[in-house]
Design an enzyme around this catalytic site. Structure first.
Site: not given
Ligand code: IMP
Ligand code: MG
Length: 188
Positions: A50-51, A107, A110, A162
């Site tokens: 949803k982000g 969104d 990370d 965030v």
């Molecule tokens: P990754 O798989 O570690 O790159 O995480 C990415 C997903 O984690 C994003 O699509 C977000 O849904 C969630 N996410 C990572 N960091 C944040 C944050 O600071 N706030 C809210 N959601 C986050």
């Molecule tokens: Mg996400």
């Protein structure tokens, strides 16, 4: 200009990191860049729910081309503020993407785990082209690698959690117009 009314007084919202007017300006720039890059074509924007929903719909309106929209929902299990390492598709696309000019809209990147998984899944469906657009990228994450992966970046942010403009903690705060730094040590 900044909105502090919706959740005014929430002790976990420590400070605004990106104001809504800065977001809007950057979204317009990204929209123009994409419109130039895809001139004469009709890209398919795939928003990651949803982000990425709020960013995707604003971005779509900033692109002066006949874009189409689709959405996918994925979950890296749970509602915590840590990536679990497991990605699951909760909602798949409505239409096929074969031969399409696809832009995946996220969104935040990370660890890049979610993105890499989605990219692999979409590439297996043989789109014509596939690029990635992310509103936020965390500065210190494997820079070189992410620069190659994400073509369109809204803002690079420091290593803090965030919320706002689509981003949540436990499904809350998505409706905040600004992007806030969230203090994970505060119980709310
Ligand atoms: P990754 O798989 O570690 O790159 O995480 C990415 C997903 O984690 C994003 O699509 C977000 O849904 C969630 N996410 C990572 N960091 C944040 C944050 O600071 N706030 C809210 N959601 C986050
Ligand atoms: Mg996400």
């Amino acid at each position: 200009m900044t909105d502090q009314s919706a959740l005014h007084g929430d002790p976990a919202l420590s400070k605004i990191l990106v104001r809504h007017d800065e977001i809007s300006g950057r979204v317009q720039e990204l929209g123009q860049e994409i419109a130039n890059d895809y001139a004469g074509r009709a890209p398919l924007l795939i928003g990651v729910l949803k982000g990425g929903a709020i960013f995707t719909t604003d971005l779509a309106r900033a692109i002066d081309l006949p874009v189409e929209l689709d959405f996918m929902a994925v979950s890296s299990y749970g509602s915590s503020t840590r990536t679990s390492g497991v990605v699951r598709i909760l909602k798949d696309l409505d239409e096929g993407i074969e031969g399409r000019d696809v832009i995946l809209v996220e969104d935040i990147v990370d660890s890049g785990l979610t993105l890499r998984y989605l990219r692999k899944t979409l590439l297996a469906r043989t789109p014509g082209t596939l690029e990635i657009c992310s509103l936020l990228v965390r500065e210190e994450q494997q820079q070189g690698e992410l620069d190659d992966l994400v073509k369109y970046v809204g803002f690079k942010i420091p290593p803090v959690w965030v919320v706002g403009y689509g981003l949540d903690v436990g499904q809350r705060y998505r409706n905040l117009p600004d992007i806030w730094e969230y203090d994970t040590t505060v119980q709310s």
